[in-house]
Scaffold this motif. Structure first.
Motif: not given
Length: 191
Positions: A1-11, A32-35
């Motif tokens: 099971m997935t603990f969660g999702t992290l939206y991030y900026n790769p830079d 997930k890349v937020a943009s």
């Protein structure tokens, strides 16, 4: 099971390493890349990364808070320190890096004049002096074991390299970054 999702900026040094942290600690985090995500602004109206949503819908923002939550939800909470003093120093260093250091690099990036760039560079060098001197007493920021603040610091120093900010004349930092880069988290898949 997935603990969660992290939206991030790769830079963005404050968020681009947190998926690897979760995976290293045995938590399945989807990055997930937020943009690239149309749902991101609706889920997180401030549109700032990192932004985390757990599998049960719990939302959390701010790098330090997300790292704290991930570590303390894992079976390895000692990655933030074994004693209360180690934990306090870990979060102190993490806070210092994410506020003072990242902000000073941002000041160079957003500087409109050469004087502003020079002033921001002076602040960065003062901070690098402080870190370099602190590392003369121990192998890592809090002692002789790598903690989460060290992993974040490695992300920060990678950001310095991206902005062509040279820290090679800081011998303790050079040795430190090289040692932290060997940690298994850096061979853990990021997303």
């Amino acid at each position: 099971m997935t603990f969660g999702t992290l939206y991030y900026n790769p830079d963005y040094a404050r968020s681009n390493w947190l998926v690897a942290l979760g995976n290293y600690l045995g938590l399945s985090i989807k990055g997930k890349v937020a943009s690239d995500c149309p749902e991101f602004p609706e889920l997180f109206p401030l549109k700032r990364t990192p932004a985390f949503i757990s599998s049960d819908g719990y939302k959390l923002t701010e790098s330090l808070a997300v790292a704290f939550y991930i570590i303390n939800s894992s079976s390895k909470p000692e990655f933030a320190g074994r004693t209360v003093k180690e934990q306090a120093n870990n979060w102190r260093w993490y806070s210092y890096l994410t506020s003072d250091m990242v902000s000073s690099v941002g000041s160079i990036f957003y500087a409109k004049t050469e004087e502003e760039k020079v002033a921001a560079t002076r602040v960065i060098n003062q901070n690098l002096d402080y870190i370099n001197n602190s590392l003369s007493n121990s192998d890592f920021l809090v002692g002789d074991n790598i903690l989460v603040c060290d992993i974040f610091a490695r992300s920060f120093f990678t950001m310095l390299e991206h902005f062509n900010i040279d820290y090679s004349n800081y011998d303790n930092i050079e040795k430190y970054v090289s040692a932290v880069a060997k940690h298994p988290i850096f061979s853990t898949p990021k997303a």
